[in-house]
Write an enzyme that holds these catalytic residues in place. Sequence first.
Site, short mmCIF file in Angstrom:
data_model
loop_
_atom_site.label_atom_id
_atom_site.label_comp_id
_atom_site.label_asym_id
_atom_site.label_seq_id
_atom_site.Cartn_x
_atom_site.Cartn_y
_atom_site.Cartn_z
N GLU A 1 22.37 6.09 42.67
CA GLU A 1 22.74 7.41 42.69
C GLU A 1 23.62 7.18 44.16
OE1 GLU A 1 21.15 11.92 43.09
OE2 GLU A 1 20.40 10.51 44.61
N ASP B 1 17.27 6.69 43.88
CA ASP B 1 17.55 7.99 44.39
C ASP B 1 18.61 7.86 45.98
OD1 ASP B 1 17.20 11.10 44.65
OD2 ASP B 1 16.09 10.38 46.46
#
Length: 713
Positions: free
Chosen positions: A391, A355
């Site tokens: 990401e 993330d």
Amino acid sequence: MTDPSHSHALEEGAPHPLGATFTGRGVNFAVFSAHATRVQVCLYDESGTVETASITLPEYTDEVWHGFVPGLLPGTRYGLRVHGPYEPEKGHRFNHHKLLLDPYAKAHKGELKWGPELFGYTVGHPDGDLSFDERDSAPFMPKCVVVDSRFQWTQTDAVRVPWNRTVFYETHVRGFTMQHPGVPEHLRGTFAGLARDEVLGPMRDLGVTSVELLPIQMFLNQPFLTEKGLTNFWGYDTIGFFALDQRYMDGPNIDEFKHMVDRFHAHGLEVILDVVYNHTPEGNELGPTLSFKGIDNASYYRLMPNHDGPGPRYYINDTGTGNTLNLSHPRVLQMVTDSLRYWVTEMHVDGFRFDLATILAREWHGFDEGGGFLDSCRQDPVLSSVKLIAEPWDIGPGGYQVGRFPPGWAEWNDKYRDNVRAFWKGDEGMAPALAQCLTASGDCFNHRGRRPWASVNFITAHDGFTLADLVSYNEKHNEANGEDNRDGHSHNRSWNCGVEGATDDEEVLALRARQQRNLLATLLLSQGTPMLLAGDEFGRTQQGNNNAYCQDNEISWIDWQAAGEAHNRALQQFVQHVIHLRKTYPVLRRNRFLTGKASEVTRVKDASWRLPNGAEMHATHWHDPRTRCFGLLLEGSVPGSLLPQPVADASVLMVFNAWEGALEFRLPARGRARGKIWTRVLDTALATQEEDVFRPGHRYMVTARSMLVFHSP
């Protein structure tokens, strides 16, 4: 409380490994803190409510406090109290009145109970975070648990799906199983429930290879959610990087997760973890003191510098959550890489999706593809052998870095998502962008020997509309989140096909079904690595909510009863068929980027773009914003590798028509094999797929808003 000198012999112990380690003879405790003056380990009874001993770690080596307690066993509950200066202006927030979670704890017991006692300062005091709170936070804190890591694995070999055969399937442990008819009620929402054959068998049969689980490391529910009766359903607020979140466990034993991974591997499925190493729930200077902030705030977090900012009392907030972990510090970097190795070596997971990964690669001077974290992963024999997916963005300066991660990494490609959505929505001028998407976005990834698989293609993910909602809503409908529909993205490139939300209009429903097939077929047949959102294969809806992060209810749970309806079963069969095509034809998953140039071996182009009349496209066609129908011919006779004697594969022709009307498409001749026939293997205008044969030159009537696939031997 018992005097530890009377109840426990205490030995020097070792400064490594960090955390609480059961040796068979007792437990070694090791805690990093560069600025503490004393570290205590507080032991608790099985209920976690009564402190039975407080042990001061006797040794300090290389900024690690350590000690060994003979006789302690797995299951022991404990917490930390760390002494040191409380000087927020200098970045130090030590408060020994606050019981802290060990960053290396492998398990926790009990729930965090929000209250002012959790804060290192006195909430409401005129001096704010400069004040000092002396209330004990132990009654409000979960306790760490010593674990025994021994487990008998039945699947000892890693699955290791090759990248060019990988199909990701993103899902949520709880959301996937809460209404699953094959999972007993007491196991729904747990790792044990997800491990059942009734769950894993259909996943495998769908054709996906690698299941990406939303965060399962221990995370917290923030008060602003619980006050509204909501919850942190997605789990992007990790406080324990080595520990499983208890809400996904049927019992206290971490073996439940290991058994789940073992069952995944037995079905040939990889387990990928979505991990959050960019921030913690401790927030900014006004946040609670739960772990890192009280152990060594100045080391664990990126703080504002004195020379050009307000100073280390305040936090750098590149995450939007209040704080940012400081991976430029060697011990923080060690913690993250130790955590990753733990999940691979002890828990047998097969990879990670990071993330806000740009933060992990950010040094003090900015994003650095040669930074400490990325270099650590690249050279580590454990981490470099598993799937690493970034990401590649955050909200900090220079935060958007798609295509900039180093070799060995794959990246979520949001350009793919946006451009494919826009093309099938019917936006003008999208043909060139779609062409890049279909060929693994070589403009971003084709450098430094990176392969097409580096582009992780997706159209939907947990964050945003589901596929069914993407073709059913023009606007987000997030009222249930309690923020007056202000949260979530407003620019979704969605199209409701003429009616907002649910409808009985058969024409609208037919168009929506075709649009779903168009989007799914494009995703699964593009070069690169596809990622499918769980439930999209059978029309899962969130009733237009595109930010269901706080919805632990029917909005987020998969409705398995609806999945069994005829039209949804048909969509699932379509997805199985398309994944089968991807696996069957190597030209759809090449290991080399397409160039559009003639092969030196066959003198045939590996890829060519075709107009509806069968002729090749030129620059003028690409620059025409009205270009909405074209074909992509992938020649199987062109080698897909550098082997000296390449094996010829079948060629594939894909036709894309985003026009509102039908038109003819002339099937082209295949390179030098001009007599070869074309077999239609997919037409998204058809509810069921049947093969049909056509000769080159045939004028095929392409239905409005549809996609075709032909192959030729």
